[in-house]
Every structure is written in C-alpha cells, then in structure tokens.
Design an enzyme around this catalytic site. Structure first.
Site, PDB file in Angstrom:
ATOM      1  CG  ASP A  27       9.778 -20.633  13.119  1.00 14.36           C
ATOM      2  OD1 ASP A  27      10.637 -20.137  13.397  1.00 14.36           O
ATOM      3  OD2 ASP A  27       8.718 -21.336  13.362  1.00 14.36           O
ATOM      4  CB  ILE A  28       7.660 -25.728  11.600  1.00 11.09           C
ATOM      5  CG1 ILE A  28       6.688 -26.845  10.921  1.00 11.09           C
ATOM      6  CG2 ILE A  28       7.682 -25.492  13.434  1.00 11.09           C
ATOM      7  CD1 ILE A  28       7.602 -27.499  11.110  1.00 11.09           C
ATOM      8  CG  ASN A  61      15.732 -15.865  19.832  1.00 13.25           C
ATOM      9  OD1 ASN A  61      15.483 -14.783  20.703  1.00 13.25           O
ATOM     10  ND2 ASN A  61      14.742 -16.676  20.109  1.00 13.25           N
ATOM     11  N   GLY A  81      16.460 -18.123  24.568  1.00 13.45           N
ATOM     12  CA  GLY A  81      14.965 -18.123  23.913  1.00 13.45           C
ATOM     13  C   GLY A  81      15.611 -19.253  23.219  1.00 13.45           C
ATOM     14  CD  GLN A  82      20.867 -21.281  20.213  1.00 10.23           C
ATOM     15  OE1 GLN A  82      21.679 -20.554  21.241  1.00 10.23           O
ATOM     16  NE2 GLN A  82      21.418 -21.137  19.292  1.00 10.23           N
ATOM     17  CG  HIS A 121      18.022 -20.415  14.313  1.00 12.53           C
ATOM     18  ND1 HIS A 121      18.084 -21.036  15.415  1.00 12.53           N
ATOM     19  CD2 HIS A 121      16.716 -19.579  15.017  1.00 12.53           C
ATOM     20  CE1 HIS A 121      17.789 -21.235  16.554  1.00 12.53           C
ATOM     21  NE2 HIS A 121      16.748 -20.266  16.809  1.00 12.53           N
ATOM     22  CG  LEU A 122      18.758 -13.261  11.429  1.00 10.72           C
ATOM     23  CD1 LEU A 122      18.985 -12.809  13.045  1.00 10.72           C
ATOM     24  CD2 LEU A 122      20.034 -12.685  10.014  1.00 10.72           C
ATOM     25  CG  HIS A 123      14.048 -16.005  14.611  1.00 11.91           C
ATOM     26  ND1 HIS A 123      12.874 -17.015  14.615  1.00 11.91           N
ATOM     27  CD2 HIS A 123      14.839 -16.440  15.891  1.00 11.91           C
ATOM     28  CE1 HIS A 123      13.307 -18.369  15.804  1.00 11.91           C
ATOM     29  NE2 HIS A 123      13.976 -17.577  16.104  1.00 11.91           N
TER      30      HIS A 123
HETATM   31  P1  AMP Z   1      14.633 -20.498  18.869  1.00 14.62           P
HETATM   32  O1  AMP Z   1      13.749 -20.572  19.524  1.00 14.62           O
HETATM   33  O2  AMP Z   1      15.453 -18.840  17.935  1.00 14.62           O
HETATM   34  O3  AMP Z   1      16.025 -21.778  18.752  1.00 14.62           O
HETATM   35  O4  AMP Z   1      14.010 -20.734  17.106  1.00 14.62           O
HETATM   36  C1  AMP Z   1      13.472 -21.899  16.482  1.00 14.62           C
HETATM   37  C2  AMP Z   1      12.364 -22.152  16.047  1.00 14.62           C
HETATM   38  O5  AMP Z   1      12.807 -23.165  14.447  1.00 14.62           O
HETATM   39  C3  AMP Z   1      11.302 -22.099  16.397  1.00 14.62           C
HETATM   40  O6  AMP Z   1      10.944 -20.784  15.769  1.00 14.62           O
HETATM   41  C4  AMP Z   1      10.862 -22.822  15.758  1.00 14.62           C
HETATM   42  O7  AMP Z   1       9.600 -22.647  15.301  1.00 14.62           O
HETATM   43  C5  AMP Z   1      11.565 -23.297  14.500  1.00 14.62           C
HETATM   44  N1  AMP Z   1      11.392 -24.557  13.863  1.00 14.62           N
HETATM   45  C6  AMP Z   1      11.568 -25.792  14.382  1.00 14.62           C
HETATM   46  N2  AMP Z   1      11.738 -26.744  14.643  1.00 14.62           N
HETATM   47  C7  AMP Z   1      11.462 -26.433  12.433  1.00 14.62           C
HETATM   48  C8  AMP Z   1      11.451 -27.414  11.691  1.00 14.62           C
HETATM   49  N3  AMP Z   1      10.943 -28.696  10.940  1.00 14.62           N
HETATM   50  N4  AMP Z   1      11.283 -26.565  10.410  1.00 14.62           N
HETATM   51  C9  AMP Z   1      10.988 -24.769  10.358  1.00 14.62           C
HETATM   52  N5  AMP Z   1      10.859 -24.398  12.143  1.00 14.62           N
HETATM   53  C10 AMP Z   1      11.164 -25.222  12.755  1.00 14.62           C
END
Ligand code: AMP
Ligand code: ZN
Length: 112
Positions: free
Chosen positions: A29-30, A85, A91-92, A98-100
């Site tokens: 995650d960035i 999310n 909070g999506q 995507h799975l955190h």
């Molecule tokens: P969500 O809030 O569950 O939709 O999570 C989206 C996640 O994607 C967040 O934790 C962001 O920090 C992450 N994210 C967004 N852009 C990027 C990217 N280019 N590379 C890696 N992670 C990212």
C-alpha cells in the site's frame, strides 16, 4: 482503462509488487497504516465485494489463502488483520476489489 488497480495489475502504473500469479497481484500500500500493509487484488476487474457473483467464489477464496501465505512470509506471527472495505460507509476509495493485509503492530478494535 481508467481503473488504477487494473493499471497496477497490467504494469501501466508502477507498484511495489510482493506476489504475482496468473490471477492475483499483491503489492505494498502506498500509504501504509501499519509496518506491514499489502493489498491483494485479482487481475480481473471487480468493483468490490458488493459486485461479487457466484462465479467469483474461487477467486475470492484464493485472495484469502494468498493473504495468509503472504502474512506468513512477512513474519506476522503475532497476528494481523484482513480487511475488505465496501462502499461509502465501509471506506472504500478504489472501486477494484482489494484485500488489505495489515500487521506489524497491535491493531485497535472496534474500527473508527
Ligand atoms: P480502500 O480505502 O479500501 O479503497 O483502500 C485503497 C487503498 O489503496 C488505500 O489504502 C490507498 O493507500 C491505496 N492506494 C491507492 N493508490 C495506490 C497505489 N498507486 N499504490 C498502492 N496503493 C495505493
Ligand atoms: Zn480495475
């Protein structure tokens, strides 16, 4: 193609990939919220859990099993959290499922 995670899956956007196979990509995650924060996505675009169909069962199962394997590889012995999310209240922010995988410190419960 507009979807940022589709672009990550097909390498149009650079990311720090920790695992890849024919169906899945896992990358850091960035904006990590913990010492370990990895996202696992299917290469196939699905908007989110809210858009899953019965035919996606095996794919989502693979995401979860792979999350466990990555957590093991990253040494998250004390535990970790897997999070989907979903939608606005969930909070999506990115509409590609995507799975955190979050760990490396004690995590609070309940979430905010
Ligand atoms: P969500 O809030 O569950 O939709 O999570 C989206 C996640 O994607 C967040 O934790 C962001 O920090 C992450 N994210 C967004 N852009 C990027 C990217 N280019 N590379 C890696 N992670 C990212
Ligand atoms: Zn996508």
């Amino acid at each position: 193609m507009e979807c940022i995670f589709c672009k990550i899956a097909n390498k149009e956007i650079k990311s720090d990939i920790v695992y890849e196979d024919e169906l899945l990509v896992a990358f850091k995650d960035i904006k990590p919220v913990a010492p370990t924060h990895v996202l696992i996505i299917p290469k196939k675009h699905i908007d989110g859990v809210q858009a899953l169909k019965e035919e996606d069962e095996a794919l989502v199962g693979k995401m979860i099993v792979k999350a466990k394997e990555i957590a093991d590889q990253l040494g998250l012995k004390e535990g970790y959290r897997l999070v989907f999310n979903i939608g606005e209240h969930g909070g999506q922010t990115i509409n590609h499922i995507h799975l955190h995988v979050i760990g490396g410190r004690p995590l609070m419960w309940p979430p905010g």
